[in-house]
Structure formats: C-alpha cells, structure tokens
Design a protein around this motif. Structure first.
Motif, short mmCIF file in Angstrom:
data_model
loop_
_atom_site.label_atom_id
_atom_site.label_comp_id
_atom_site.label_asym_id
_atom_site.label_seq_id
_atom_site.Cartn_x
_atom_site.Cartn_y
_atom_site.Cartn_z
N VAL A 4 0.85 -1.18 0.00
CA VAL A 4 0.00 0.00 0.00
C VAL A 4 0.89 1.24 0.00
O VAL A 4 1.89 1.31 0.72
N GLN A 5 0.55 2.20 -0.84
CA GLN A 5 1.32 3.43 -0.95
C GLN A 5 0.49 4.59 -0.40
O GLN A 5 -0.70 4.72 -0.69
N ILE A 6 1.15 5.44 0.38
CA ILE A 6 0.49 6.56 1.05
C ILE A 6 0.52 7.77 0.12
O ILE A 6 1.60 8.26 -0.24
N HIS A 7 -0.65 8.28 -0.26
CA HIS A 7 -0.72 9.44 -1.14
C HIS A 7 -1.44 10.63 -0.50
O HIS A 7 -1.69 11.63 -1.17
N GLY A 8 -1.77 10.55 0.77
CA GLY A 8 -2.43 11.66 1.44
C GLY A 8 -2.67 11.36 2.89
O GLY A 8 -2.37 10.25 3.38
N ALA A 9 -3.17 12.38 3.64
CA ALA A 9 -3.49 12.23 5.06
C ALA A 9 -2.32 11.67 5.85
O ALA A 9 -2.49 10.83 6.74
N ALA A 10 -1.10 12.13 5.54
CA ALA A 10 0.09 11.73 6.27
C ALA A 10 0.61 12.96 7.01
O ALA A 10 1.17 13.86 6.41
N GLY A 11 0.36 13.02 8.31
CA GLY A 11 0.69 14.20 9.08
C GLY A 11 -0.34 15.30 8.98
O GLY A 11 -0.15 16.40 9.50
N THR A 12 -1.46 15.02 8.33
CA THR A 12 -2.59 15.96 8.23
C THR A 12 -3.88 15.17 8.42
O THR A 12 -3.88 13.94 8.39
N VAL A 13 -5.00 15.91 8.58
CA VAL A 13 -6.28 15.23 8.78
C VAL A 13 -7.15 15.25 7.53
O VAL A 13 -8.33 14.91 7.58
#
Length: 461
Positions: A4-13
């Motif tokens: 799974v690759q993280i493309h958003g909501a990393a350190g934000t809501v």
C-alpha cells in the motif's frame, strides 16, 4: 506480497488517499480533498501521483469530502472502474459532491471575472456537475457485514465505523499462492456511546491496519459532562441575552445536535429560543438521515421515525433571504450553520455580524484543521479575517470535544484491543503531534510496531 502506498493524510487530517498494489491489480482507498490552509487546498489541482486510468476499483470509507472530494476529478482524469461504498454513504456523497461542484464552478466564474484582461487563459473549475454525475454512475452500493468478491482473489467487507451515516471500516483480503493477506483501513472511527451512531466492532484479524489518529493525543469529556456543558452554555447565553453560533458539518454533527436538542428540549430550556438550521446542505443531509434511520442507534432511530428531526421552534432556513434575516435577531437565537471549520458557508456571514458582540457564544463542536478560521477561534485569536476584512473577536468561544464524531486516544486503543493478535499499524489522518503521541501509546500498551508514514511511502504487509 501486497503493498500500500500513502498518497495523502500523512501528518494531516485531510486528503485521505491510499493505493493498494496486488499483483497487477490497483485499488484506491479513498480519494479525498486536502482542506484547511490555502497551500494545502492548492494541492487539489496537482496531477494525481498515479495514472487514474490504471485503477481497477475505488473503495470509499465514507462520504466526507476529505475522503471523497476528488472522486469526480479522478473520473475526469480517466478512471472508469467501480466505486464501492455503503448504500447510505452513496446518498450522502451525492449531495456533498454536488455542493462542491457548485462551489468550484462559482469560484472559477469569480476568478475568471477578476482576472479578465490580465491573461488570455480561462479559469477551469476543479470539477463540474457533469463530472459528479459521471462519478455517481460508477458507484456500487454495498451493505455492512457482507463479503464481496470485487476482483479475482480480492474480497471486500465493510463494517460500521460509527463515525457518520454510512461510514465503514474497510477490510480487503487478497490471495496469492494460496495465502490470504488482510489490509484494514479504519476510515474515521466514531466515538463509542454516540447518541446517534451505533458502536463499531473490531475486526477479528489483520496483517496491516491503516489507522486514523485525529485525536490520538487527547481524550474527550464524557457524554454526561458534555451534555451538562451544553446545558450550561445555553443557560449562560440566555442570562446574557446573546445568540449562540454553532459551526457544524452538514453530515453527522448537524444531525447529532438536532437529536440532542430534541432529547433535552425541556431540560435545557430550549423552548425560550429561536433555533435555526441555516444550512441547505445540512437540511438535505438531515432528510437522508431520516430515510436511512435503520442505520442509527435504536433509540435515536425511534425518535427520528417519530419526529423526522423536528421539534417546536426549530426552523429550517433554505433561502439566502431567510438566512440574512436571522442576523437582525440580537438575542435568543441558536444558529447551526455550515461550514464546520468556518472556511465557507453561511456561518461566516453570521460571524461577520456577531463575532464582535460580547454576548455571543460560539460552540466549536468538531475538529478544526490548521489554517482554518475555526482553528483560529479555538486558539484564541484576537481577530479573524473574513472576505479581506478583520473582525475583532469579543464572543466567548467554547470547545466542546465530547460530541466529536471521532474516537479519542483511549477509544482508538479500545478499538485496536479487539484484535486477537495485534497487527502492524500505520497511523494516518492525524496532525503530526497527534499521531506521534498515539504511536507512542500503542507501542507502550500493546508492544506493537506503530509507524507514521510520510506521503509517498510504500508499506509491504
């Protein structure tokens, strides 16, 4: 092995977006707008970090725009596959995306007029009503607690997340070489004991959990304390002869407030107030909740079937003229209006007229992202800026976290405790301070590997 690759909501809501790779398959989990600070919102116009046409399917955890808001743009850019979500979520996401498209088209028209003559380029909206219609045609409504084969060797199950109507904890099972692997995406988890939404249930097992962390560094007040706090605010405002403003998200918070007001109508002395739901989108969402009452907590569902969210001296104000008339009321009005973070909607007009009055009470009843007007109020800003003008804050600000639609630190830990064997966790959908605190708590309580991935990181499981 799936990844799974993280493309958003990393350190934000906001901006929830995660891409699951499994053999030749690609499944997108949520496709949300970035919201809050203008620099964050500008990212919504960036090219997707993947080819939309290569996505086989989208699974939407729930309807809030920070999870769903870029779906029309995804379709616009070439995605043609199915979008799976709960059937109640389909109805909610329809009105939210239509509203977002209307705002995008109006903004483009305004910018086009403002920049006329400066350059020859027209301003295109982020997406249009036509894009929303195309997006909605691709939605496939599902039920809770059923297993669906959505692709070869890929199974999907949705479980009630207790966050808003139709919200789901997403379980995706993939099989390779005879072995199954499970990814769970919490979406947004609700508070246990919500007066409106049912409690969540923890899935039995997982290999990796993408877990929200919005309130990972704090605990809410109890429901009893929250009810008492709201009662005190209302009584205080009544004695001080002022109005009460409540910025509220159209979906979830608005309906919970209406239910609490109806339930405590006599005890809280609400018969002496004029109460307004001044939010066309909130009115539509309330009607959808009434149609889908079977997905509410049984006690709330019974009340909704009887009242359709109505009680004496409550007025639904749909027209702009009705909304403007409210600001002629100097005292004795409770005004529930969008948007929930005070970044748009009718609440800004009410703030313009009333935030400078010492008798005004403002109840902040939801999470306020960095860069939003609501966050400035919570942080005690002496003034706020509306339409380019500064307005002194003389109103009294109340932060009532107990009616949040998100689980707090202990609630998130209680949900995780339900696993038979503690799975690996990747914390998403939380500001850095909150998710780092939750990571430390999970490591301490469960001796688990709790990661805080950055945008672009890839996680094998």
């Amino acid at each position: 092995m799936p990844e799974v690759q993280i493309h958003g909501a990393a350190g934000t809501v906001t901006g929830s977006c995660f891409l699951l790779h499994f053999e030749s398959r690609r499944i997108l989990l949520d496709c949300g707008m970035a919201q809050g600070h203008p620099d964050e919102e500008a990212r919504n116009r960036d090219a997707f970090p993947f080819d939309p046409g290569s996505i086989d399917a989208v699974v939407l955890s729930h309807a809030h725009l920070d999870h769903s808001g870029l779906l029309p743009r995804l379709v616009q850019q070439g995605f043609t596959g199915p979008i799976y979500t709960h059937r109640a979520s389909r109805d909610i996401v329809g009105i939210l995306l239509e509203d977002a498209a209307w705002l995008a088209e109006r903004e483009a028209e305004f910018l086009g007029r403002r920049d006329n003559g400066k350059n020859g380029d027209s301003v295109e909206p982020l997406f249009t009503m036509e894009d929303v219609r195309a997006c909605m045609a691709q939605i496939r409504p599902l039920d809770y607690d059923k297993v669906y084969d959505i692709l070869p060797n890929v199974r999907l199950r949705l479980q009630d997340a207790g966050h808003i109507l139709g919200s789901a904890v997403v379980s995706i099972d993939t099989r390779s070489g005879g072995a199954w692997r499970r990814l769970i995406h919490t979406g947004d988890l609700g508070q246990k004991g919500s007066p409106l939404m049912p409690d969540w249930k923890t899935p039995e097992a997982a290999d990796l959990v993408l877990m929200e962390s919005t309130y990972g560094d704090r605990c809410h007040r109890s429901r009893q304390e929250t009810d008492f706090e709201l009662k005190q605010i209302i009584q205080s405002a009544s004695e001080g002869r002022g109005n009460i403003l409540i910025p509220a998200f159209a979906v979830g918070r608005t309906q919970e407030l209406l239910y609490l007001f109806g339930k405590h109508y006599g005890d809280w002395g609400l018969d002496g107030w004029q109460i307004f739901l001044d939010a066309p989108l909130g009115i539509k969402a309330t009607e959808i909740h009434a149609r889908h009452d079977r997905f509410l907590r049984p006690e709330a569902a019974a009340w909704v079937r009887q009242t359709r969210f109505r009680f004496p001296n409550l007025r639904f104000t749909e027209s702009a003229e009705q909304s403007m008339a409210i600001n002629r009321i100097q005292s004795g009005a409770i005004i529930i209006a969008g948007s929930g973070m005070c970044t748009g909607g009718r609440i800004r007009h009410h703030l313009k007229h009333q935030v400078g009055r010492s008798g005004t009470q403002i109840i902040i009843a939801g999470f306020q992202a960095e860069g939003t007007t609501g966050r400035q109020l919570v942080d005690g800003a002496p003034s706020i800026r509306l339409w380019g003008e500064e307005y002194r804050v003389n109103a009294r600000i109340h932060t009532v976290g107990g009616i949040s639609a998100h689980a707090d630190r202990d609630g998130l830990c209680d949900w995780y405790r339900g696993f038979t064997l503690p799975p690996a966790v990747a914390l998403i959908h939380g500001e850095e301070k909150a998710r780092e605190a939750l990571a430390a708590t999970l490591r301490e309580r469960f001796s688990v590997d709790a990661a805080c991935p950055e945008r672009g990181d890839r996680l094998d499981y």
